[in-house]
Write a protein that holds these residues in place. Structure first.
Motif, PDB file in Angstrom:
ATOM      1  N   LYS A 221       0.826  -1.211   0.000  1.00 54.18           N
ATOM      2  CA  LYS A 221       0.000   0.000   0.000  1.00 54.18           C
ATOM      3  C   LYS A 221       0.859   1.260   0.000  1.00 54.18           C
ATOM      4  CE  LYS A 221      -4.252  -1.694   2.123  1.00 54.18           C
ATOM      5  NZ  LYS A 221      -5.297  -1.440   3.162  1.00 54.18           N
ATOM      6  N   GLU A 222       2.126   1.116  -0.415  1.00 50.30           N
ATOM      7  CA  GLU A 222       3.019   2.264  -0.382  1.00 50.30           C
ATOM      8  C   GLU A 222       2.607   3.294  -1.435  1.00 50.30           C
ATOM      9  OE1 GLU A 222       5.033  -1.051  -2.768  1.00 50.30           O
ATOM     10  OE2 GLU A 222       3.922  -0.832  -0.871  1.00 50.30           O
ATOM     11  N   ILE A 223       2.778   4.574  -1.076  1.00 51.14           N
ATOM     12  CA  ILE A 223       2.424   5.662  -1.981  1.00 51.14           C
ATOM     13  C   ILE A 223       3.482   5.802  -3.071  1.00 51.14           C
ATOM     14  CG2 ILE A 223       1.171   6.877  -0.167  1.00 51.14           C
ATOM     15  CD1 ILE A 223       3.544   8.743   0.140  1.00 51.14           C
ATOM     16  N   GLU A 224       3.169   6.569  -4.104  1.00 54.48           N
ATOM     17  CA  GLU A 224       4.093   6.770  -5.215  1.00 54.48           C
ATOM     18  C   GLU A 224       5.333   7.515  -4.736  1.00 54.48           C
ATOM     19  OE1 GLU A 224       4.200   9.075  -9.569  1.00 54.48           O
ATOM     20  OE2 GLU A 224       2.369   9.048  -8.346  1.00 54.48           O
ATOM     21  N   ALA A 225       6.497   7.099  -5.258  1.00 49.13           N
ATOM     22  CA  ALA A 225       7.746   7.783  -4.923  1.00 49.13           C
ATOM     23  C   ALA A 225       7.854   9.052  -5.761  1.00 49.13           C
ATOM     24  CB  ALA A 225       8.928   6.861  -5.190  1.00 49.13           C
ATOM     25  N   ALA A 249      -1.180  12.355  -1.951  1.00 50.47           N
ATOM     26  CA  ALA A 249      -0.767  10.952  -1.824  1.00 50.47           C
ATOM     27  C   ALA A 249      -1.982  10.045  -1.693  1.00 50.47           C
ATOM     28  CB  ALA A 249       0.144  10.772  -0.616  1.00 50.47           C
ATOM     29  N   THR A 250      -1.976   8.940  -2.414  1.00 48.51           N
ATOM     30  CA  THR A 250      -3.034   7.937  -2.338  1.00 48.51           C
ATOM     31  C   THR A 250      -2.415   6.551  -2.331  1.00 48.51           C
ATOM     32  OG1 THR A 250      -3.258   7.786  -4.737  1.00 48.51           O
ATOM     33  CG2 THR A 250      -4.624   9.435  -3.622  1.00 48.51           C
ATOM     34  N   THR A 251      -3.144   5.585  -1.806  1.00 45.07           N
ATOM     35  CA  THR A 251      -2.692   4.198  -1.887  1.00 45.07           C
ATOM     36  C   THR A 251      -2.993   3.665  -3.289  1.00 45.07           C
ATOM     37  OG1 THR A 251      -4.828   3.490  -0.997  1.00 45.07           O
ATOM     38  CG2 THR A 251      -3.013   3.739   0.553  1.00 45.07           C
ATOM     39  N   PRO A 252      -2.269   2.644  -3.740  1.00 40.02           N
ATOM     40  CA  PRO A 252      -2.491   2.112  -5.082  1.00 40.02           C
ATOM     41  C   PRO A 252      -3.941   1.704  -5.317  1.00 40.02           C
ATOM     42  CG  PRO A 252      -0.485   1.191  -4.149  1.00 40.02           C
ATOM     43  CD  PRO A 252      -1.151   1.963  -3.056  1.00 40.02           C
ATOM     44  N   SER A 266       5.543  -0.095  13.811  1.00 41.11           N
ATOM     45  CA  SER A 266       5.717  -1.232  12.915  1.00 41.11           C
ATOM     46  C   SER A 266       4.778  -1.073  11.732  1.00 41.11           C
ATOM     47  CB  SER A 266       5.411  -2.542  13.650  1.00 41.11           C
ATOM     48  OG  SER A 266       4.025  -2.639  13.925  1.00 41.11           O
ATOM     49  N   PRO A 267       4.967  -1.860  10.653  1.00 39.14           N
ATOM     50  CA  PRO A 267       4.052  -1.779   9.502  1.00 39.14           C
ATOM     51  C   PRO A 267       2.601  -2.053   9.872  1.00 39.14           C
ATOM     52  CG  PRO A 267       6.046  -2.978   8.905  1.00 39.14           C
ATOM     53  CD  PRO A 267       6.119  -2.762  10.389  1.00 39.14           C
ATOM     54  N   SER A 268       2.360  -2.808  10.938  1.00 40.63           N
ATOM     55  CA  SER A 268       0.981  -3.123  11.323  1.00 40.63           C
ATOM     56  C   SER A 268       0.217  -1.896  11.812  1.00 40.63           C
ATOM     57  CB  SER A 268       0.975  -4.195  12.420  1.00 40.63           C
ATOM     58  OG  SER A 268       1.636  -3.735  13.584  1.00 40.63           O
ATOM     59  N   ALA A 269       0.936  -0.821  12.175  1.00 39.20           N
ATOM     60  CA  ALA A 269       0.272   0.415  12.626  1.00 39.20           C
ATOM     61  C   ALA A 269      -0.169   1.279  11.460  1.00 39.20           C
ATOM     62  CB  ALA A 269       1.210   1.202  13.532  1.00 39.20           C
ATOM     63  N   SER A 270       0.136   0.849  10.231  1.00 41.04           N
ATOM     64  CA  SER A 270      -0.156   1.654   9.048  1.00 41.04           C
ATOM     65  C   SER A 270      -1.244   1.014   8.205  1.00 41.04           C
ATOM     66  CB  SER A 270       1.116   1.813   8.200  1.00 41.04           C
ATOM     67  OG  SER A 270       0.815   2.282   6.902  1.00 41.04           O
ATOM     68  N   ASP A 271      -1.999   1.865   7.535  1.00 39.54           N
ATOM     69  CA  ASP A 271      -2.948   1.425   6.519  1.00 39.54           C
ATOM     70  C   ASP A 271      -2.647   2.195   5.241  1.00 39.54           C
ATOM     71  OD1 ASP A 271      -5.023   0.108   5.289  1.00 39.54           O
ATOM     72  OD2 ASP A 271      -6.561   1.483   6.022  1.00 39.54           O
ATOM     73  N   GLY A 272      -1.364   2.263   4.913  1.00 40.57           N
ATOM     74  CA  GLY A 272      -0.916   3.050   3.775  1.00 40.57           C
ATOM     75  C   GLY A 272      -0.151   4.291   4.191  1.00 40.57           C
ATOM     76  N   CYS A 273      -0.386   4.752   5.421  1.00 42.30           N
ATOM     77  CA  CYS A 273       0.324   5.921   5.923  1.00 42.30           C
ATOM     78  C   CYS A 273       1.763   5.554   6.291  1.00 42.30           C
ATOM     79  CB  CYS A 273      -0.385   6.496   7.143  1.00 42.30           C
ATOM     80  SG  CYS A 273      -2.017   7.180   6.806  1.00 42.30           S
ATOM     81  N   ILE A 274       2.584   6.578   6.466  1.00 38.04           N
ATOM     82  CA  ILE A 274       3.951   6.393   6.944  1.00 38.04           C
ATOM     83  C   ILE A 274       3.943   6.618   8.452  1.00 38.04           C
ATOM     84  CG2 ILE A 274       6.313   7.283   6.847  1.00 38.04           C
ATOM     85  CD1 ILE A 274       5.679   8.175   3.954  1.00 38.04           C
ATOM     86  N   THR A 301      11.484   8.727  -1.792  1.00 42.01           N
ATOM     87  CA  THR A 301      12.345   8.102  -2.773  1.00 42.01           C
ATOM     88  C   THR A 301      12.592   6.643  -2.422  1.00 42.01           C
ATOM     89  OG1 THR A 301      14.332   8.816  -1.582  1.00 42.01           O
ATOM     90  CG2 THR A 301      13.513  10.267  -3.330  1.00 42.01           C
ATOM     91  N   ASP A 302      12.900   5.850  -3.432  1.00 40.88           N
ATOM     92  CA  ASP A 302      13.269   4.444  -3.232  1.00 40.88           C
ATOM     93  C   ASP A 302      14.776   4.315  -3.312  1.00 40.88           C
ATOM     94  OD1 ASP A 302      10.647   3.377  -2.983  1.00 40.88           O
ATOM     95  OD2 ASP A 302      10.388   3.543  -5.152  1.00 40.88           O
ATOM     96  N   LYS A 303      15.359   3.556  -2.393  1.00 43.71           N
ATOM     97  CA  LYS A 303      16.808   3.377  -2.365  1.00 43.71           C
ATOM     98  C   LYS A 303      17.257   2.410  -3.450  1.00 43.71           C
ATOM     99  CE  LYS A 303      20.584   2.483   0.865  1.00 43.71           C
ATOM    100  NZ  LYS A 303      20.938   2.162   2.250  1.00 43.71           N
TER     101      LYS A 303
END
Length: 303
Positions: A221-225, A249-252, A266-274, A301-303
């Motif tokens: 559910k990561e947003i666009e870089a 910003a929107t989720t895919p 942790s990722p479990s605390a997110s629903d697409g948010c950072i 950005t993506d590494k």
């Protein structure tokens, strides 16, 4: 409830009503909030937590010097002695806490002071408020540092929900796409570098505030870089969290702009948010001003 208890309760209620009536005769009391009280609250809590730690540690040192450490194996093996030691420690901590509160390390005065229609009633009200503040603050300082973590969390959630209730709009996107509350005189940049499918590093620097902390999101559910401009610090109407709204910003697969930077571990605390740790979220939120200022740029950005 027996008759004697009922009579005592009636006298107490009657006395309160009479006392309140006397005050109303000289002008209705009200509460005057201090300017920027919400911004000053966190620094005061930090001070009180530091003093509480010092009180707790110093009391332990003095008890150790007399062989009365309540946490020692010797004392724990003797329940009566351990109980007596705990009482001594509690009394010593309470005395130090009340003295610190008298000296100015207090919580309630951050919020403001009561006022009334005359100088006399205002003086009485402020004296009562000062006494309440000393008692509450002294007790909190004597209670140790752990309790302040709970207080901070409760206040953050409560204040965020109050702000959300009194907001003009109840949806995250419309609140942050509306007109500026004030014209910003400063602009900020947040960098988010994604290093894996659901984690990365968030960086922010402004003045003395330097943040470099792990961040997470829900994988898939990561947003666009890209670069997101006109973002704002705000309060989430849905959860009441302090946050930074990522405008655009929107989720895919979604067209709803409902992505924020908010607290989480942790990722479990997110629903697409950072999400970032609560302590770092508080630092980030307090460093950015004003609220809903549209003055934050977020580089993802993506590494």
């Amino acid at each position: 409830m027996d008759k004697e208890t009922i009579n005592k309760s009636a006298w107490i209620v009657g006395g309160i009503l009479l006392f309140s009536g006397i005050f109303l005769a000289f002008g209705e009391p009200s509460f005057q909030f201090q300017q920027n009280w919400s911004q000053n609250l966190q620094s005061r809590l930090a001070l009180m937590m530091a003093v509480a730690v010092l009180i707790e540690r110093s009391v332990e040192v003095y008890l150790n010097s007399h062989g009365l450490n309540g946490n020692s194996a010797a004392c724990l093996s003797l329940s009566a002695k351990n109980h007596a030691t705990q009482i001594i420690a509690a009394k010593a901590s309470l005395i130090l806490g009340v003295l610190a509160a008298f000296a100015g390390v207090r919580l309630m005065d951050v919020f403001g002071i009561p006022v009334a229609g005359s100088a006399t009633t205002t003086f009485i009200l402020r004296s009562c408020w000062y006494g309440i503040d000393v008692v509450i603050s002294g007790g909190l300082l004597a209670g140790g540092a752990a309790i302040f973590h709970e207080i901070i969390n409760i206040l953050q959630i409560g204040l965020a929900r109050i702000k959300a209730l009194f907001s003009v709009s109840e949806t995250p996107s419309s609140r942050n796409n509306g007109p500026l509350d004030v014209t910003p005189d400063k602009y900020y940049t947040i960098d988010v570098v994604r290093e894996s499918a659901d984690s990365g590093t968030l960086r922010f620097q402004d003045g003395s505030t330097n943040i470099e902390t792990p961040c997470w999101w829900e994988g898939g559910k990561e947003i666009e870089a890209r670069i997101y401009k006109n973002c704002s610090k705000t309060v989430m109407a849905t959860k009441g969290y302090i946050s930074v709204y990522i405008k655009g910003a929107t989720t895919p697969g979604s067209t709803v702009e409902d992505i924020f930077i908010h607290k989480g571990t942790s990722p479990s605390a997110s629903d697409g948010c950072i999400v970032i740790r609560p302590s770092e979220m508080s630092r980030l939120y307090n460093a950015i001003n004003p609220s809903n200022g549209h003055n934050v740029t977020i580089n993802v950005t993506d590494k």
